[in-house]
Design a protein around this motif. Sequence first.
Motif, mmCIF file in Angstrom:
data_model
loop_
_atom_site.group_PDB
_atom_site.id
_atom_site.type_symbol
_atom_site.label_atom_id
_atom_site.label_comp_id
_atom_site.label_asym_id
_atom_site.label_seq_id
_atom_site.Cartn_x
_atom_site.Cartn_y
_atom_site.Cartn_z
ATOM 1 N N UNK A 92 -6.368 -15.135 9.552
ATOM 2 C CA UNK A 92 -5.908 -13.888 10.594
ATOM 3 C C UNK A 92 -5.595 -13.038 9.586
ATOM 4 N N UNK A 93 -4.767 -13.249 8.670
ATOM 5 C CA UNK A 93 -4.131 -12.059 7.674
ATOM 6 C C UNK A 93 -5.188 -11.616 6.829
ATOM 7 N N UNK A 94 -6.150 -12.494 6.513
ATOM 8 C CA UNK A 94 -7.258 -12.077 5.628
ATOM 9 C C UNK A 94 -7.998 -11.114 6.488
ATOM 10 N N UNK A 95 -8.312 -11.208 7.892
ATOM 11 C CA UNK A 95 -9.013 -10.063 8.327
ATOM 12 C C UNK A 95 -8.250 -8.944 8.635
ATOM 13 N N UNK A 96 -7.066 -9.020 8.922
ATOM 14 C CA UNK A 96 -6.261 -8.032 9.424
ATOM 15 C C UNK A 96 -5.722 -7.059 8.135
ATOM 16 N N UNK A 97 -6.101 -7.529 7.120
ATOM 17 C CA UNK A 97 -5.709 -6.621 5.795
ATOM 18 C C UNK A 97 -6.897 -5.967 5.453
ATOM 19 N N UNK A 98 -8.218 -5.952 5.971
ATOM 20 C CA UNK A 98 -9.131 -5.041 5.802
ATOM 21 C C UNK A 98 -9.230 -3.842 6.953
ATOM 22 N N UNK A 99 -8.474 -4.414 8.046
ATOM 23 C CA UNK A 99 -8.637 -3.257 8.931
ATOM 24 C C UNK A 99 -7.487 -2.528 9.108
ATOM 25 N N UNK A 100 -6.598 -2.914 8.892
ATOM 26 C CA UNK A 100 -4.950 -2.373 8.998
ATOM 27 C C UNK A 100 -4.273 -2.198 7.759
ATOM 28 N N UNK A 101 -3.657 -1.199 7.388
ATOM 29 C CA UNK A 101 -2.978 -0.860 6.250
ATOM 30 C C UNK A 101 -1.453 -0.716 6.600
ATOM 31 N N UNK A 103 2.738 -0.409 5.977
ATOM 32 C CA UNK A 103 3.368 0.531 5.337
ATOM 33 C C UNK A 103 3.663 0.163 3.890
ATOM 34 N N UNK A 104 3.441 0.986 2.770
ATOM 35 C CA UNK A 104 3.874 0.606 1.579
ATOM 36 C C UNK A 104 3.080 -0.201 0.638
ATOM 37 N N UNK A 105 1.935 -0.717 1.216
ATOM 38 C CA UNK A 105 1.036 -1.487 0.557
ATOM 39 C C UNK A 105 -0.194 -0.432 -0.490
ATOM 40 N N UNK A 106 -0.123 0.861 0.093
ATOM 41 C CA UNK A 106 -1.017 1.694 -0.292
ATOM 42 C C UNK A 106 -0.292 2.153 -1.903
ATOM 43 N N UNK A 107 1.194 2.382 -1.708
ATOM 44 C CA UNK A 107 1.639 2.855 -2.735
ATOM 45 C C UNK A 107 1.868 1.828 -3.804
ATOM 46 N N UNK A 112 -6.807 -1.187 -2.157
ATOM 47 C CA UNK A 112 -7.754 -2.625 -2.563
ATOM 48 C C UNK A 112 -8.088 -3.214 -1.069
ATOM 49 N N UNK A 113 -9.275 -3.986 -0.984
ATOM 50 C CA UNK A 113 -9.448 -4.930 0.122
ATOM 51 C C UNK A 113 -9.439 -6.262 -0.626
ATOM 52 N N UNK A 114 -9.851 -7.179 0.375
ATOM 53 C CA UNK A 114 -9.465 -8.560 0.288
ATOM 54 C C UNK A 114 -9.473 -9.161 -1.258
ATOM 55 N N UNK A 115 -10.392 -9.331 -2.065
ATOM 56 C CA UNK A 115 -10.113 -9.884 -3.055
ATOM 57 C C UNK A 115 -9.465 -8.999 -4.314
ATOM 58 N N UNK A 116 -9.714 -7.823 -4.298
ATOM 59 C CA UNK A 116 -9.339 -6.918 -5.215
ATOM 60 C C UNK A 116 -7.690 -6.901 -4.906
ATOM 61 N N UNK A 117 -7.357 -7.009 -3.573
ATOM 62 C CA UNK A 117 -5.737 -6.996 -3.070
ATOM 63 C C UNK A 117 -5.165 -8.147 -3.808
ATOM 64 N N UNK A 118 -5.942 -9.320 -3.735
ATOM 65 C CA UNK A 118 -5.416 -10.803 -4.127
ATOM 66 C C UNK A 118 -5.100 -10.707 -5.542
ATOM 67 N N UNK A 119 -6.287 -9.985 -6.410
ATOM 68 C CA UNK A 119 -6.049 -9.881 -7.676
ATOM 69 C C UNK A 119 -4.837 -9.049 -8.273
#
Length: 141
Positions: A92-101, A103-107, A112-119
Amino acid sequence: MMRSVLCLALAAGASAFAPSLPMSTARATKSISGMKMQNSDSVPFLPRPAALDGKMVGDVGFDPLGFTTKYDIKWLREAELKHGRVCMLAATGLLVQDVYQFPGTVATFGDAKVTALHNAAVSQGAMQQLLVWLGFLELFG
């Protein structure tokens, strides 16, 4: 030719819903030093583990690695449920991180999306912290 292939395909599909013959309740036994040993229903060439006696739902004696001889079966079932629930949350978290940002993750991680966010999380050290603390909870929780 096409009609005959279609008719055969329909007949094969319909046979999947036909009732099957009742399974026999007799189990294969082997004689080992005068004692009778039951074989597993799921792996017929292996002996049925003593802890898997058919009392639990879905028990067909499948334990080829012998975990039930080393660990309590109730603890193993509890761990299986816990790990399954963690996997559902992770999916569920894998799908949510592509749909919703959040707060604080953009900064922190950019757009980044799924694999880029993991890296990005691995290079920052956030994933190592997760590994340490979740491993601690798994061992001592």
